[in-house]
Design a protein around this motif. Structure first.
Motif, PDB file in Angstrom:
ATOM      1  N   ARG A  16       4.513 -25.088  20.267  1.00  0.00           N
ATOM      2  CA  ARG A  16       5.318 -23.879  20.444  1.00  0.00           C
ATOM      3  C   ARG A  16       5.622 -23.175  19.123  1.00  0.00           C
ATOM      4  N   ARG A  17       5.871 -23.929  18.067  1.00  0.00           N
ATOM      5  CA  ARG A  17       6.178 -23.303  16.780  1.00  0.00           C
ATOM      6  C   ARG A  17       4.956 -22.564  16.217  1.00  0.00           C
ATOM      7  N   ILE A  18       3.766 -23.023  16.573  1.00  0.00           N
ATOM      8  CA  ILE A  18       2.557 -22.325  16.126  1.00  0.00           C
ATOM      9  C   ILE A  18       2.489 -20.944  16.767  1.00  0.00           C
ATOM     10  N   ALA A  19       2.893 -20.856  18.019  1.00  0.00           N
ATOM     11  CA  ALA A  19       2.856 -19.574  18.731  1.00  0.00           C
ATOM     12  C   ALA A  19       3.684 -18.512  18.025  1.00  0.00           C
ATOM     13  N   ASP A  20       4.755 -18.922  17.329  1.00  0.00           N
ATOM     14  CA  ASP A  20       5.586 -17.964  16.605  1.00  0.00           C
ATOM     15  C   ASP A  20       4.812 -17.265  15.491  1.00  0.00           C
ATOM     16  N   HIS A  21       3.757 -17.913  15.018  1.00  0.00           N
ATOM     17  CA  HIS A  21       2.955 -17.355  13.930  1.00  0.00           C
ATOM     18  C   HIS A  21       1.691 -16.669  14.431  1.00  0.00           C
ATOM     19  N   LEU A  22       1.564 -16.539  15.745  1.00  0.00           N
ATOM     20  CA  LEU A  22       0.412 -15.851  16.345  1.00  0.00           C
ATOM     21  C   LEU A  22       0.923 -14.803  17.346  1.00  0.00           C
ATOM     22  N   PRO A  23       1.713 -13.842  16.888  1.00  0.00           N
ATOM     23  CA  PRO A  23       2.356 -12.907  17.817  1.00  0.00           C
ATOM     24  C   PRO A  23       1.386 -12.036  18.597  1.00  0.00           C
ATOM     25  N   ALA A  24       0.195 -11.821  18.065  1.00  0.00           N
ATOM     26  CA  ALA A  24      -0.767 -10.946  18.743  1.00  0.00           C
ATOM     27  C   ALA A  24      -1.680 -11.718  19.695  1.00  0.00           C
ATOM     28  N   TRP A  25      -1.477 -13.017  19.790  1.00  0.00           N
ATOM     29  CA  TRP A  25      -2.371 -13.853  20.584  1.00  0.00           C
ATOM     30  C   TRP A  25      -1.733 -14.235  21.910  1.00  0.00           C
ATOM     31  N   SER A  26      -2.589 -14.437  22.909  1.00  0.00           N
ATOM     32  CA  SER A  26      -2.168 -15.079  24.150  1.00  0.00           C
ATOM     33  C   SER A  26      -2.324 -16.585  23.947  1.00  0.00           C
ATOM     34  N   ILE A  27      -1.270 -17.333  24.225  1.00  0.00           N
ATOM     35  CA  ILE A  27      -1.236 -18.769  23.969  1.00  0.00           C
ATOM     36  C   ILE A  27      -1.267 -19.519  25.299  1.00  0.00           C
ATOM     37  N   VAL A  28      -2.176 -20.472  25.387  1.00  0.00           N
ATOM     38  CA  VAL A  28      -2.305 -21.274  26.599  1.00  0.00           C
ATOM     39  C   VAL A  28      -2.262 -22.748  26.209  1.00  0.00           C
ATOM     40  N   GLY A  29      -1.611 -23.543  27.021  1.00  0.00           N
ATOM     41  CA  GLY A  29      -1.577 -24.984  26.796  1.00  0.00           C
ATOM     42  C   GLY A  29      -1.362 -25.710  28.106  1.00  0.00           C
ATOM     43  N   TYR A  30      -1.612 -26.997  28.099  1.00  0.00           N
ATOM     44  CA  TYR A  30      -1.379 -27.810  29.287  1.00  0.00           C
ATOM     45  C   TYR A  30      -1.169 -29.256  28.833  1.00  0.00           C
ATOM     46  N   ASP A  31      -0.508 -30.028  29.654  1.00  0.00           N
ATOM     47  CA  ASP A  31      -0.317 -31.447  29.377  1.00  0.00           C
ATOM     48  C   ASP A  31      -1.509 -32.207  29.963  1.00  0.00           C
ATOM     49  N   ARG A  32      -2.219 -32.929  29.094  1.00  0.00           N
ATOM     50  CA  ARG A  32      -3.337 -33.717  29.591  1.00  0.00           C
ATOM     51  C   ARG A  32      -2.840 -34.805  30.537  1.00  0.00           C
ATOM     52  N   ARG A  33      -3.691 -35.204  31.465  1.00  0.00           N
ATOM     53  CA  ARG A  33      -3.283 -36.203  32.442  1.00  0.00           C
ATOM     54  C   ARG A  33      -2.820 -37.480  31.734  1.00  0.00           C
ATOM     55  N   GLY A  34      -1.690 -37.974  32.182  1.00  0.00           N
ATOM     56  CA  GLY A  34      -1.086 -39.150  31.565  1.00  0.00           C
ATOM     57  C   GLY A  34       0.030 -38.819  30.597  1.00  0.00           C
ATOM     58  N   TRP A  35       0.206 -37.514  30.261  1.00  0.00           N
ATOM     59  CA  TRP A  35       1.176 -37.133  29.239  1.00  0.00           C
ATOM     60  C   TRP A  35       2.055 -35.992  29.730  1.00  0.00           C
ATOM     61  N   GLY A  36       3.296 -35.948  29.243  1.00  0.00           N
ATOM     62  CA  GLY A  36       4.194 -34.844  29.567  1.00  0.00           C
ATOM     63  C   GLY A  36       4.359 -34.659  31.065  1.00  0.00           C
ATOM     64  N   ALA A  37       4.248 -33.406  31.482  1.00  0.00           N
ATOM     65  CA  ALA A  37       4.420 -33.095  32.904  1.00  0.00           C
ATOM     66  C   ALA A  37       3.280 -33.621  33.762  1.00  0.00           C
ATOM     67  N   SER A  38       2.187 -34.049  33.139  1.00  0.00           N
ATOM     68  CA  SER A  38       1.033 -34.577  33.887  1.00  0.00           C
ATOM     69  C   SER A  38       0.993 -36.097  33.863  1.00  0.00           C
ATOM     70  N   ARG A  39       2.119 -36.716  33.516  1.00  0.00           N
ATOM     71  CA  ARG A  39       2.145 -38.178  33.388  1.00  0.00           C
ATOM     72  C   ARG A  39       1.682 -38.864  34.661  1.00  0.00           C
ATOM     73  N   GLY A  40       2.077 -38.342  35.796  1.00  0.00           N
ATOM     74  CA  GLY A  40       1.739 -39.003  37.051  1.00  0.00           C
ATOM     75  C   GLY A  40       0.329 -38.761  37.539  1.00  0.00           C
ATOM     76  N   LEU A  41      -0.452 -37.963  36.833  1.00  0.00           N
ATOM     77  CA  LEU A  41      -1.802 -37.622  37.292  1.00  0.00           C
ATOM     78  C   LEU A  41      -2.870 -38.560  36.747  1.00  0.00           C
ATOM     79  N   ALA A  42      -2.500 -39.496  35.875  1.00  0.00           N
ATOM     80  CA  ALA A  42      -3.495 -40.352  35.244  1.00  0.00           C
ATOM     81  C   ALA A  42      -3.973 -41.439  36.207  1.00  0.00           C
ATOM     82  N   PRO A  43      -5.298 -41.634  36.312  1.00  0.00           N
ATOM     83  CA  PRO A  43      -5.806 -42.779  37.066  1.00  0.00           C
ATOM     84  C   PRO A  43      -5.507 -44.064  36.305  1.00  0.00           C
ATOM     85  N   PRO A  44      -5.725 -45.234  36.906  1.00  0.00           N
ATOM     86  CA  PRO A  44      -5.408 -46.486  36.221  1.00  0.00           C
ATOM     87  C   PRO A  44      -6.074 -46.615  34.846  1.00  0.00           C
TER      88      PRO A  44
END
Length: 235
Positions: A16-44
């Protein structure tokens, strides 16, 4: 547009702090499976291919962004770009782990640390890596949170497929900017530097004074890497 892909023991919010230095850019991100909001999506036992497939799926919905990957996320980005160069404008690869290249030690320090600490359980493993990377364990985390982090960490780092070549640097057609911090571990720096020599359309940049988590400690400099990835080569 830039799409950020986070590394192990991380999540998309750390950019998020990087986005502050890219004001003219569209910023996209996601939590990879197993991490953050995608923690429950990881297979064994999630494999590198699962993360690459997820990134390719995301890229197929976007207008050919730059993909900026940190650590394990850089490996995911490079592999996806090698498979579908038509979906990626350029790649920023900050210190990707590439155990199959000759500049990677047989037993890298953090990999050995995780192997040793895992004997004491997932929570101890998470704490050990935090202390190695940050210099201290993260404050305010419950034993339950540390156990979840450590479980995902062990699963990701013991995936046997990350020790096998997932892309051929010599055949990549996507422009790549490899990067490393001047205070990072020597094999992280050497691997990023030599990877640049192997990829036809690649350049290398250092972030002076930064370690492995440069996206957190040096967000302005990390943002500059994104802009440099599509800038004409100097000279």
């Amino acid at each position: 547009m830039v799409l950020f892909v986070h590394g192990t023991m991380d999540h998309s919010g750390s950019f998020r702090r990087i986005a502050d230095h890219l004001p003219a850019w569209s910023i996209v991100g996601y939590d990879r499976r197993g991490w953050g909001a995608s923690r429950g999506l990881a297979p064994p036992q999630p494999a590198l291919a699962d993360h690459v497939d997820d990134l390719i799926t995301a890229l197929s919905t976007l207008p050919k962004p730059i993909v900026a990957g940190h650590s394990y996320g850089a490996l995911v980005a490079l592999t996806a770009a090698s498979q579908h160069p038509e979906l990626v404008k350029a790649v920023v690869a900050f210190e990707p782990p590439l155990p199959w290249l000759p500049w990677w030690p047989t037993t890298a320090p953090w990999e050995q640390l995780i192997d040793d600490a895992s004997q004491e359980g997932p929570a101890a493993t998470a704490k050990a890596l935090q202390e190695a990377v940050l210099g201290h364990a993260s404050a305010g985390q419950s034993e339950e949170e540390l156990t979840a982090l450590g479980t995902a960490l062990i699963r990701e780092m013991t995936d046997p497929t990350i020790s096998q070549p997932s892309f051929d640097p010599g055949t990549m057609t996507t422009p790549v900017l490899t990067a490393s911090g001047t205070r990072s571990l020597p094999h992280h720096q050497q691997t990023a530097l030599h990877l640049c020599d192997l990829i036809p359309a690649a350049r290398h940049e250092d972030i002076d004074g930064a370690g492995h988590i440069a996206h957190v400690t040096h967000p302005r400099h990390f943002a500059a890497l994104v802009e440099q990835a599509i800038a004409p080569p100097s000279g």
